[in-house]
Motif scaffolding. Structure first.
Motif, mmCIF file in Angstrom:
data_model
loop_
_atom_site.group_PDB
_atom_site.id
_atom_site.type_symbol
_atom_site.label_atom_id
_atom_site.label_comp_id
_atom_site.label_asym_id
_atom_site.label_seq_id
_atom_site.Cartn_x
_atom_site.Cartn_y
_atom_site.Cartn_z
ATOM 1 N N ASN A 1 -6.577 8.180 -13.261
ATOM 2 C CA ASN A 1 -7.300 9.284 -12.624
ATOM 3 C C ASN A 1 -7.950 8.927 -11.292
ATOM 4 N N LYS A 2 -7.810 7.687 -10.844
ATOM 5 C CA LYS A 2 -8.377 7.291 -9.553
ATOM 6 C C LYS A 2 -7.327 7.208 -8.446
ATOM 7 N N LYS A 3 -6.083 7.441 -8.787
ATOM 8 C CA LYS A 3 -5.026 7.376 -7.772
ATOM 9 C C LYS A 3 -5.167 8.543 -6.811
ATOM 10 N N VAL A 4 -5.126 8.250 -5.514
ATOM 11 C CA VAL A 4 -5.455 9.275 -4.526
ATOM 12 C C VAL A 4 -4.245 10.030 -4.001
ATOM 13 N N ASP A 5 -3.048 9.434 -4.060
ATOM 14 C CA ASP A 5 -1.882 10.104 -3.502
ATOM 15 C C ASP A 5 -0.952 10.616 -4.596
ATOM 16 N N SER B 1 20.421 24.852 -8.781
ATOM 17 C CA SER B 1 21.187 23.645 -9.102
ATOM 18 C C SER B 1 20.955 22.504 -8.121
ATOM 19 N N LYS B 2 20.379 22.796 -6.970
ATOM 20 C CA LYS B 2 20.181 21.770 -5.947
ATOM 21 C C LYS B 2 18.721 21.330 -5.840
ATOM 22 N N GLU B 3 17.979 21.528 -6.895
ATOM 23 C CA GLU B 3 16.587 21.078 -6.937
ATOM 24 C C GLU B 3 16.483 19.694 -7.558
ATOM 25 N N LEU B 4 15.506 18.945 -7.106
ATOM 26 C CA LEU B 4 15.059 17.748 -7.805
ATOM 27 C C LEU B 4 13.564 17.939 -8.013
ATOM 28 N N GLY B 5 13.167 18.213 -9.242
ATOM 29 C CA GLY B 5 11.757 18.476 -9.532
ATOM 30 C C GLY B 5 10.964 17.192 -9.646
ATOM 31 N N ILE B 6 9.791 17.165 -9.000
ATOM 32 C CA ILE B 6 8.923 15.994 -9.032
ATOM 33 C C ILE B 6 7.538 16.446 -9.500
ATOM 34 N N HIS B 7 7.036 15.832 -10.566
ATOM 35 C CA HIS B 7 5.792 16.283 -11.182
ATOM 36 C C HIS B 7 4.840 15.110 -11.385
ATOM 37 N N ALA B 8 3.568 15.316 -11.039
ATOM 38 C CA ALA B 8 2.560 14.257 -11.114
ATOM 39 C C ALA B 8 1.534 14.554 -12.204
ATOM 40 N N VAL B 9 1.232 13.535 -12.996
ATOM 41 C CA VAL B 9 0.184 13.602 -14.026
ATOM 42 C C VAL B 9 -0.866 12.549 -13.698
ATOM 43 N N ARG B 10 -2.147 12.902 -13.796
ATOM 44 C CA ARG B 10 -3.228 11.957 -13.529
ATOM 45 C C ARG B 10 -4.213 11.965 -14.691
ATOM 46 N N GLY B 11 -4.536 10.771 -15.214
ATOM 47 C CA GLY B 11 -5.504 10.733 -16.297
ATOM 48 C C GLY B 11 -5.784 9.332 -16.801
ATOM 49 N N GLY B 12 -7.014 9.128 -17.226
ATOM 50 C CA GLY B 12 -7.395 7.877 -17.865
ATOM 51 C C GLY B 12 -7.089 6.647 -17.042
ATOM 52 N N THR B 13 -6.530 5.655 -17.699
ATOM 53 C CA THR B 13 -6.251 4.366 -17.055
ATOM 54 C C THR B 13 -4.757 4.049 -17.048
ATOM 55 N N ILE B 14 -3.921 5.075 -16.999
ATOM 56 C CA ILE B 14 -2.476 4.867 -17.003
ATOM 57 C C ILE B 14 -2.081 4.005 -15.798
ATOM 58 N N SER B 15 -1.475 2.854 -16.054
ATOM 59 C CA SER B 15 -1.091 1.954 -14.963
ATOM 60 C C SER B 15 0.077 2.495 -14.160
ATOM 61 N N GLY B 16 0.970 3.178 -14.826
ATOM 62 C CA GLY B 16 2.112 3.758 -14.129
ATOM 63 C C GLY B 16 3.257 4.031 -15.087
ATOM 64 N N GLU B 17 3.747 5.248 -15.064
ATOM 65 C CA GLU B 17 4.887 5.605 -15.901
ATOM 66 C C GLU B 17 5.779 6.562 -15.120
ATOM 67 N N HIS B 18 7.069 6.263 -15.075
ATOM 68 C CA HIS B 18 8.025 7.101 -14.345
ATOM 69 C C HIS B 18 9.212 7.404 -15.248
ATOM 70 N N THR C 1 0.831 -1.202 0.000
ATOM 71 C CA THR C 1 0.000 0.000 0.000
ATOM 72 C C THR C 1 0.864 1.251 0.000
ATOM 73 N N THR C 2 0.475 2.259 -0.784
ATOM 74 C CA THR C 2 1.201 3.524 -0.817
ATOM 75 C C THR C 2 0.499 4.552 0.062
ATOM 76 N N GLY C 3 1.149 5.682 0.230
ATOM 77 C CA GLY C 3 0.571 6.753 1.036
ATOM 78 C C GLY C 3 0.832 6.602 2.524
ATOM 79 N N LEU C 4 1.760 5.714 2.907
ATOM 80 C CA LEU C 4 2.064 5.514 4.323
ATOM 81 C C LEU C 4 2.869 6.687 4.868
ATOM 82 N N THR C 5 2.711 6.941 6.167
ATOM 83 C CA THR C 5 3.447 8.019 6.822
ATOM 84 C C THR C 5 4.802 7.497 7.301
ATOM 85 N N ALA C 6 5.662 8.420 7.693
ATOM 86 C CA ALA C 6 6.967 8.041 8.254
ATOM 87 C C ALA C 6 6.770 7.198 9.512
#
Length: 250
Positions: free
Chosen positions: A143-147, A183-200, A86-91
């Motif tokens: 599009n149903k992923k909650v986190d 220069s010390k950034e790591l950009g993280i971007h989320a896309v939600r749509g359709g039935t995409i199983s997962g792409e990174h 399960t995802t979305g767990l806290t520390a």
């Protein structure tokens, strides 16, 4: 025969797992746990996990993070192995898993895909070799992923950051007129749509050259296959904390 308690059995991943486990010779789903019962299951489904008295060898959990405490408590009470997917767990949740692993065997990863877990080593090595490059990470899901960002995105980001002595700061998306990249950034971007199983995709952008390392899951079966592999691996362990890299090395 390995008897599985499938937590989140009526969800999308639960359905895929049922199908694949039904084809396993030495594994069966003997009971399920979900927020709602479903008469279409071939096994008993419990809305209260504590009422499950079947002989369980391992729990595979693909439920909602709000069920975490109930699932972990049951695992400890019954002394059964736990595959926590399960995802979305806290520390705090993660620390609870580490503590429990001293008593029972626990498998934990944010992504059950074997390919993603191989990718972890690749992105870390690339980060070390391309230290002057800007690194950005894009994750896409249905599009149903909650986190968001996904647990996998954070897992990849952490692997990259560890390789660079935790020198990067995470930036989650950008908006406004003063968002020039440092220069010390790591950009993280989320896309939600359709039935995409997962792409990174991890992008390493340097002067006049760009390198991309990408993983695409075309169905949920890749995650189910990894969970089954993990369940087989930890079922006979006395205790310990395991991840997919330990499984792949076995």
């Amino acid at each position: 025969m390995i008897n599985v308690l499938l937590s989140g059995c009526n969800g999308g991943m639960g359905r895929v797992l049922q199908e694949l486990i039904s084809n396993e010779k030495n594994m069966q789903v003997i009971a399920g746990y979900d927020s709602t019962e479903n008469n279409n299951n071939s096994y008993k489904v419990y809305t209260d996990i504590d009422k499950c008295n079947e002989k369980i060898d391992v729990i595979i959990d693909f439920s909602h993070y709000t069920a975490f405490n109930s699932v972990l408590k049951y695992s400890l009470d019954k002394q059964v192995a736990l595959v926590m997917a399960t995802t979305g767990l806290t520390a705090e949740n993660e620390q609870s898993l580490l503590k429990a692993s001293k008593i029972i065997p626990i498998f934990r990863t944010a992504n059950m895909s074997i390919g993603i877990n191989v990718l972890l080593g690749l992105v870390a090595e690339a980060a070390k070799q391309l230290e002057e490059f800007d690194i950005e990470l894009i994750e896409k899901h249905h599009n149903k992923k909650v986190d968001s960002p996904s647990g996998t995105a954070l897992m990849l980001a952490n692997e990259i950051n560890d390789a660079l002595n935790n020198s990067l700061e995470y930036t989650y998306g950008r908006e406004g007129k003063s968002t020039r990249r440092n220069s010390k950034e790591l950009g993280i971007h989320a896309v939600r749509g359709g039935t995409i199983s997962g792409e990174h995709t991890v992008i390493y952008a340097g002067e006049d050259e760009i390198i991309e390392i990408k993983h695409t899951a075309t169905s949920k079966k890749v995650f189910a296959k990894g969970a089954i592999k993990a369940a087989k691996f930890i079922t006979n362990k006395e205790n310990g904390f395991f991840d997919m890299r330990k499984v792949l090395k076995s």
